[in-house]
Scaffold this active site. Structure first.
Site, mmCIF file in Angstrom:
data_model
loop_
_atom_site.group_PDB
_atom_site.id
_atom_site.type_symbol
_atom_site.label_atom_id
_atom_site.label_comp_id
_atom_site.label_asym_id
_atom_site.label_seq_id
_atom_site.Cartn_x
_atom_site.Cartn_y
_atom_site.Cartn_z
ATOM 1 N N HIS A 6 40.489 38.300 40.360
ATOM 2 C CA HIS A 6 39.549 37.951 39.294
ATOM 3 C C HIS A 6 38.404 37.063 39.782
ATOM 4 O O HIS A 6 38.360 35.864 39.516
ATOM 5 C CB HIS A 6 40.327 37.247 38.172
ATOM 6 C CG HIS A 6 39.695 37.398 36.834
ATOM 7 N ND1 HIS A 6 40.388 37.759 35.708
ATOM 8 C CD2 HIS A 6 38.414 37.237 36.424
ATOM 9 C CE1 HIS A 6 39.575 37.810 34.676
ATOM 10 N NE2 HIS A 6 38.362 37.480 35.086
ATOM 11 N N ASP A 34 35.989 43.089 31.666
ATOM 12 C CA ASP A 34 36.146 41.624 31.668
ATOM 13 C C ASP A 34 34.866 40.872 31.324
ATOM 14 O O ASP A 34 33.774 41.227 31.737
ATOM 15 C CB ASP A 34 36.668 41.111 33.010
ATOM 16 C CG ASP A 34 36.985 39.638 32.921
ATOM 17 O OD1 ASP A 34 37.915 39.288 32.188
ATOM 18 O OD2 ASP A 34 36.258 38.825 33.525
ATOM 19 N N HIS A 79 28.252 29.471 37.540
ATOM 20 C CA HIS A 79 27.069 29.385 36.677
ATOM 21 C C HIS A 79 26.144 28.326 37.247
ATOM 22 O O HIS A 79 26.614 27.318 37.789
ATOM 23 C CB HIS A 79 27.464 28.996 35.242
ATOM 24 C CG HIS A 79 28.181 30.083 34.506
ATOM 25 N ND1 HIS A 79 27.560 31.232 34.068
ATOM 26 C CD2 HIS A 79 29.485 30.208 34.155
ATOM 27 C CE1 HIS A 79 28.457 32.016 33.477
ATOM 28 N NE2 HIS A 79 29.635 31.427 33.518
ATOM 29 N N ASN A 110 31.169 42.434 35.294
ATOM 30 C CA ASN A 110 30.146 41.972 34.338
ATOM 31 C C ASN A 110 28.912 41.422 35.039
ATOM 32 O O ASN A 110 28.443 40.335 34.764
ATOM 33 C CB ASN A 110 30.721 40.950 33.341
ATOM 34 C CG ASN A 110 31.240 39.694 34.007
ATOM 35 O OD1 ASN A 110 31.589 39.700 35.182
ATOM 36 N ND2 ASN A 110 31.289 38.600 33.257
ATOM 37 N N ARG A 156 28.684 37.934 40.691
ATOM 38 C CA ARG A 156 27.322 37.831 40.142
ATOM 39 C C ARG A 156 26.266 38.697 40.809
ATOM 40 O O ARG A 156 25.089 38.534 40.494
ATOM 41 C CB ARG A 156 26.829 36.367 40.173
ATOM 42 C CG ARG A 156 27.737 35.375 39.487
ATOM 43 C CD ARG A 156 27.840 35.645 37.998
ATOM 44 N NE ARG A 156 28.531 34.562 37.303
ATOM 45 C CZ ARG A 156 29.438 34.756 36.359
ATOM 46 N NH1 ARG A 156 29.755 35.982 35.968
ATOM 47 N NH2 ARG A 156 30.007 33.741 35.769
ATOM 48 N N HIS A 213 44.025 36.798 32.656
ATOM 49 C CA HIS A 213 43.994 35.383 32.239
ATOM 50 C C HIS A 213 44.681 35.064 30.892
ATOM 51 O O HIS A 213 44.062 34.571 29.965
ATOM 52 C CB HIS A 213 42.572 34.828 32.238
ATOM 53 C CG HIS A 213 41.504 35.684 31.586
ATOM 54 N ND1 HIS A 213 41.666 36.322 30.395
ATOM 55 C CD2 HIS A 213 40.242 35.971 31.995
ATOM 56 C CE1 HIS A 213 40.548 36.965 30.096
ATOM 57 N NE2 HIS A 213 39.677 36.766 31.050
ATOM 58 N N HIS A 215 34.237 36.567 39.813
ATOM 59 C CA HIS A 215 32.896 36.966 39.346
ATOM 60 C C HIS A 215 31.919 36.640 40.470
ATOM 61 O O HIS A 215 31.702 35.470 40.782
ATOM 62 C CB HIS A 215 32.528 36.193 38.078
ATOM 63 C CG HIS A 215 33.392 36.546 36.909
ATOM 64 N ND1 HIS A 215 33.139 37.637 36.091
ATOM 65 C CD2 HIS A 215 34.531 35.977 36.440
ATOM 66 C CE1 HIS A 215 34.083 37.711 35.156
ATOM 67 N NE2 HIS A 215 34.940 36.720 35.340
ATOM 68 N N HIS A 249 40.776 41.966 29.212
ATOM 69 C CA HIS A 249 40.424 40.603 28.796
ATOM 70 C C HIS A 249 40.714 40.590 27.303
ATOM 71 O O HIS A 249 39.958 41.167 26.521
ATOM 72 C CB HIS A 249 38.936 40.370 29.101
ATOM 73 C CG HIS A 249 38.323 39.182 28.456
ATOM 74 N ND1 HIS A 249 37.610 38.239 29.173
ATOM 75 C CD2 HIS A 249 38.279 38.760 27.163
ATOM 76 C CE1 HIS A 249 37.166 37.293 28.350
ATOM 77 N NE2 HIS A 249 37.549 37.599 27.117
ATOM 78 N N ASP A 309 39.682 33.608 38.133
ATOM 79 C CA ASP A 309 38.578 33.747 37.183
ATOM 80 C C ASP A 309 37.399 32.884 37.645
ATOM 81 O O ASP A 309 36.747 32.211 36.837
ATOM 82 C CB ASP A 309 38.994 33.391 35.749
ATOM 83 C CG ASP A 309 38.026 33.984 34.719
ATOM 84 O OD1 ASP A 309 36.999 34.572 35.128
ATOM 85 O OD2 ASP A 309 38.288 33.854 33.512
HETATM 86 O O1 DOR Z 1 34.915 31.931 31.139
HETATM 87 C C1 DOR Z 1 34.636 33.071 31.437
HETATM 88 N N1 DOR Z 1 33.594 33.350 32.238
HETATM 89 N N2 DOR Z 1 35.373 34.075 30.953
HETATM 90 C C2 DOR Z 1 35.017 35.348 31.117
HETATM 91 O O2 DOR Z 1 35.715 36.215 30.666
HETATM 92 C C3 DOR Z 1 33.770 35.707 31.813
HETATM 93 C C4 DOR Z 1 33.406 34.653 32.763
HETATM 94 C C5 DOR Z 1 32.012 34.789 33.288
HETATM 95 O O3 DOR Z 1 31.627 35.892 33.679
HETATM 96 O O4 DOR Z 1 31.310 33.776 33.376
#
Ligand code: DOR
Length: 427
Positions: free
Chosen positions: A58, A149, A308, A92, A62, A231, A60, A178, A304
């Protein structure tokens, strides 16, 4: 290049544990495991555990679309520093990973990375929840894990169709969910309970997750399809999965490090670094996640990892995006916080997730001659303080800044190449 010997460590894998040196040949495969072995380059493992590399289901990453927060390269470097030799990118991105062209692009970018980067594919076109994505063409490129997700597939009929279609694919794939009912969760920025009421932040109830777990268990029973729950965060969800497994359903599930280390009380300072989906829950839920990891109801720990930018996370709580970093802290959090022997922690982080993803012919294998040199050398007693500025991730949004953790990655080897030596990334 020559051979490499990992010297003086204690090997732990799915077959047990023993003190041993490990020699990696020039072909990147393990050449020998035993005592007092020679090698051209020596990696010191005194006092350390030598484990199959970790596998994250899991991450991300980006890319494409939000490279200011992370790239495949920076995410993979963070992963290597965290002891991972295989990570699974979530779909995503912008645009979403929902067809063969994007799968090819992500896999191509991953080829140069210091970690084996796999990708999931979206279940629905654009993760829009309306139309089935071309799962077959993605599966033909090696995608084995499908999820929307960031959101769940809300349309029950579409989810049923996805399951039926997936079970007919020749390669064997897994559908992952999810679990979040978007209508019940709408407008909620944290767990609905005592703290959301006190803080005046709209919450989302546990039932938003549990209703979708319940539904997908019913659909798994109806279609006979393998389903993986991502999760899981509530005691109720875990109890349902436990009952389903006991009844013989072929389901698996994961829990994140934050869901066994943090509660909704952390949101008291309105700091968006604690905003995540599913949200941080109650002490009873944290206890249920910990118990699930101990009893085996929860099959693996996933990060996860959700980078950001600072600007995004500096917004007000209700405006900030959910998500927190995980790849560089997961192993140490599990070793520090879980009351489990290190072999059990490694099972949850390495060979069990490898099996779920179907990469267990390459990753999470016993440390034995002939197997690929995907290895992690861990000093289980080293203590360190989490410093976000020292992270390889392009983002800084960890909720653990300043925390003292015990257990540190000393070396990571990818296919026999030391990509981390003495805690330093080599590329
Ligand atoms: O907290 C999260 N952030 N949950 C998710 O399902 C997506 C993820 C994200 O892509 O930032």
């Amino acid at each position: 290049m020559g051979t490499i010997v990992i010297k003086g460590g204690r090997v732990i894998d799915a077959t047990g544990e023993r003190p041993a040196d490990v020699v990696i040949g020039e072909d990147g495969l393990i050449a020998a495991v035993g005592s007092d072995l020679p090698g051209d380059t020596v990696l010191d493992a005194a006092g350390c555990v030598v484990s199959p590399g970790l596998v994250d289901l899991h991450s991300h990453l980006r890319q494409p679309g939000q490279e200011e927060a992370e790239t495949i390269e920076t995410g993979a470097r963070a992963a290597a520093l965290g002891g991972y030799t295989c990570i699974l990118a979530m779909p995503n991105t912008i645009p979403a990973i929902d067809h063969a062209g994007i799968v090819r692009e992500v896999l191509e970018l991953g080829r140069a990375a210091p970690c084996d980067v796999r990708t999931s594919g979206a279940i629905t076109v654009g993760r829009g929840g309306e139309q089935l994505a071309p799962l077959g063409e993605m599966a033909a490129l090696g995608v084995r894990f499908f999820t929307d997700d960031g959101a769940g597939v809300a349309d029950t009929r579409l989810m049923r169709r996805a399951m039926e279609y997936a079970s007919g694919l020749p390669t064997g794939v897994i559908l992952a969910q999810h679990c979040e009912d978007p209508v019940l969760a709408a407008g909620g920025h944290m767990h609905e309970g005592e703290w959301s009421a006190r803080l005046g932040i709209p919450g989302q109830p546990s039932e938003a997750e549990e209703l979708m777990v319940m539904r997908d268990l019913a659909l798994a029973r109806l279609t006979g399809t393998r389903v993986h729950f991502q999760h899981l965060s509530t005691a109720g969800s875990i109890a349902m999965v436990q009952a389903a497994k006991a009844s013989g359903l072929p389901v698996t599930c994961e829990a994140t490090t934050h869901h066994f280390t943090l509660t909704h009380a952390e949101c008291a300072g309105y700091d968006p670094v604690f905003k995540v989906n599913p949200p941080l829950r109650t002490e009873a839920d944290v206890a249920a996640v910990r118990a699930g990891l101990t009893t085996g109801v929860i099959d693996c720990i996933a990060t996860d990892h959700a980078p950001h930018t600072q600007e995004a996370k500096e917004a007000a709580f209700d405006a900030a995006p959910p998500g927190m970093l995980g790849l560089e802290t997961a192993l140490a959090l599990a070793l520090t916080e879980l009351d489990l022997p290190i072999a059990a922690v490694l099972a949850l982080l390495s060979w069990q997730p490898a099996r779920i993803l179907g990469v267990d012919h390459i990753h999470g294998l016993p440390v034995a001659p002939g197997n690929p040199g995907h290895l992690t050398v861990i000093d289980p007693t080293a203590t360190w303080i989490v410093d976000p500025d020292a992270f390889a991730s392009r983002s800084r949004n960890t909720p653990y800044a300043g925390r003292t953790l015990t257990g540190k990655v000393r070396h990571t080897l990818l296919c026999g190449e030391p990509v981390v030596i003495n805690g330093e990334a080599q590329r």
